[in-house]
Write an enzyme that holds these catalytic residues in place. Structure first.
Site, short mmCIF file in Angstrom:
data_model
loop_
_atom_site.label_atom_id
_atom_site.label_comp_id
_atom_site.label_asym_id
_atom_site.label_seq_id
_atom_site.Cartn_x
_atom_site.Cartn_y
_atom_site.Cartn_z
N CYS A 71 43.99 46.54 42.20
CA CYS A 71 42.95 45.97 43.10
C CYS A 71 41.74 46.19 43.27
O CYS A 71 41.66 47.41 43.97
CB CYS A 71 43.70 45.33 44.29
SG CYS A 71 45.21 44.55 44.36
N GLY A 81 35.77 38.79 39.42
CA GLY A 81 34.86 37.63 39.62
C GLY A 81 35.72 36.92 41.01
O GLY A 81 36.59 37.22 41.05
N HIS A 122 41.18 39.73 55.15
CA HIS A 122 40.14 40.69 55.43
C HIS A 122 39.81 41.61 56.71
O HIS A 122 39.50 42.52 57.37
CB HIS A 122 38.97 41.23 53.71
CG HIS A 122 39.33 42.17 52.88
ND1 HIS A 122 40.29 41.96 52.28
CD2 HIS A 122 38.79 40.69 52.31
CE1 HIS A 122 40.62 41.60 51.08
NE2 HIS A 122 39.49 40.74 50.98
N CYS A 135 34.85 46.71 46.96
CA CYS A 135 35.27 46.12 45.15
C CYS A 135 33.82 46.30 44.49
O CYS A 135 32.93 46.34 44.85
CB CYS A 135 35.73 44.75 45.33
SG CYS A 135 36.16 44.33 44.02
N CYS A 179 47.09 39.83 34.90
CA CYS A 179 45.55 39.51 36.38
C CYS A 179 44.29 39.58 35.48
O CYS A 179 43.71 40.26 34.74
CB CYS A 179 45.80 40.93 37.39
SG CYS A 179 44.50 41.00 38.34
N CYS A 181 32.01 42.54 48.14
CA CYS A 181 32.58 42.34 48.94
C CYS A 181 32.53 44.12 48.58
O CYS A 181 32.45 44.93 48.04
CB CYS A 181 34.03 42.07 48.50
SG CYS A 181 34.40 40.15 48.14
N CYS A 237 30.49 40.11 40.13
CA CYS A 237 30.80 38.95 40.55
C CYS A 237 29.90 38.85 41.68
O CYS A 237 29.08 40.08 42.35
CB CYS A 237 32.41 39.49 41.77
SG CYS A 237 32.35 38.15 43.37
N GLU A 272 37.87 42.62 31.51
CA GLU A 272 38.42 43.95 31.71
C GLU A 272 39.23 42.40 32.21
O GLU A 272 39.55 41.54 33.37
CB GLU A 272 38.60 44.75 33.19
CG GLU A 272 37.37 46.04 32.44
CD GLU A 272 37.78 47.91 33.58
OE1 GLU A 272 37.25 48.60 33.14
OE2 GLU A 272 38.51 46.87 34.43
#
Ligand code: SAH
Length: 351
Positions: A342, A169, A226, A126, A112, A123, A119, A92
């Site tokens: 995001c 990623g 974070h 995510c 983006c 996280c 990935c 994407e």
């Protein structure tokens, strides 16, 4: 098979010379690749027919990704493309458009870009992290994400103004292909975008940050922090959590010293997890005085059990940083309803 989008301009020159043609033929490939967006070698009409046939016979191709799905947000400002790669996986990529700025009157069209499918960083908040690692994208698969949107924008008389490596990623975990893509995208005989119009976002792999600082590029760096301490960070960012917060801040400082570009710290705000006034104060203390910028991202919904804080607590968090002299903005939300925001990119579902 080699995609011509993989080659640096110098490599393109070498290729045409190795084929026995004069050097200038390279520009007759490069110019259309980056300004006309051809779909096939046979579209490179400036080349002699025999040369096109030789390229095809030598298994050169154009365009390693195909658009298979396009979805546009209700306000028309965000477009998400699902692209197929030659080995049948999909990726994407997102275009975000912003109205003309008050400063220079130009609209912004930011792409983006994804550097991996899935990935490995895991996280917890995510969607890409939760799908696990599938594969590293090759430079040409990264570059053609930009080319698809450049073609769409060109038809409207617009162009790509900014690139952010903030899609699927971890860019620094696919370093060589990522940097090859950056070199071609910024090359004045390639896509030709200004280095200062590119930002690479990383979960904070400090050796990769140091390597990037040595590239002699003027690209921006964003580090996804974070959390202000290691205990909390390890919970949110399990894999990359082994690099300490202190080490990340040091790597950010080294990047700033070497490149002169200020580092942005991204901070996804999660209700009841990392959004309290105490944590804001702790964050302010570690960032105070280092000239960096914090970008607060109230978390976007994913499959996980995490919620976005209330508007008031986001403002309170921002106020604490601001009062401590830490430069801070809250990220403008875009594309949430088409799952293009995001942390929402994953490719096993077509919305
Ligand atoms: N791996 C890199 C590049 C991905 S960037 C990195 O971590 O920086 C994606 C950005 O979106 C990162 O700042 C990431 O932390 C943030 N993000 C991930 N999930 C999110 C979510 N659910 N809501 C808001 N931001 C999220």
């Amino acid at each position: 098979m080699t995609d011509l989008y993989r080659l640096l301009p110098e490599e393109m020159e070498q290729l045409v010379m190795d084929m026995g043609y004069p050097k200038y033929r390279a520009d007759q490939i490069l110019y259309p690749l980056y300004y006309k967006f051809p779909k096939n070698i046979s579209d490179l009409k400036q080349l002699p027919r025999i040369m096109r046939e030789e390229l095809i016979a030598a298994e050169y191709t154009i365009g390693s990704t195909q658009e298979i799905h396009r979805i546009v947000s209700d306000d028309g400002d965000t477009t998400k493309l699902l692209l197929n790669t030659t080995d049948g996986t999909s990726v994407e990529t997102v275009l975000m458009q912003y109205p003309p700025s008050k400063i220079n009157g130009h609209p912004r069209s930011t792409i983006c870009i994804s550097t991996q499918i899935g990935c490995a960083m895991e996280c917890v908040f995510c969607a890409t992290g939760q799908m696990g690692f599938k594969k590293n994208l090759r430079a040409e698969e990264i570059i053609t994400q930009v080319i698809h949107f450049a073609g769409i924008l060109q038809q409207r008389g617009e162009h790509v103004t900014n690139l952010v490596f903030m899609g699927m990623g971890e860019p620094l975990a696919n370093y060589d292909e990522m940097i090859r893509a950056v070199r071609i995208l910024t090359h004045d005989r390639g896509f030709g975008i200004g280095q200062r119009h590119i930002t690479i976002s990383t979960i904070g792999l400090s050796s990769g940050i140091d390597k990037l600082a040595e590239e002699n590029l003027q690209i921006g760096l964003a580090i996804s922090l974070h959390a202000p301490n290691n205990e909390l960070r390890k919970k949110l960012v399990p894999t990359a959590g082994s690099t300490s917060v202190e080490e990340i801040l040091k790597a950010g400082n080294r990047y700033y010293k070497k490149t002169g570009r200020r580092v942005t710290f991204e901070y996804a705000l999660i209700e009841g997890v990392n959004d309290s006034p105490e944590i804001a104060t702790e964050l302010a203390l570690i960032l105070q005085g280092n000239g960096s910028h914090v970008n607060l991202i109230p978390i976007n919904p994913t499959a996980g059990n995490f919620n976005r804080p209330t508007h008031d607590s986001v403002l309170e968090f921002e106020r604490i940083l601001y009062n401590a002299g830490v430069n801070c903005t809250v990220r403008v939300e875009k594309g949430t309803e088409i799952s293009a925001a995001c942390g929402q990119l994953r490719t096993d579902i077509i919305h």
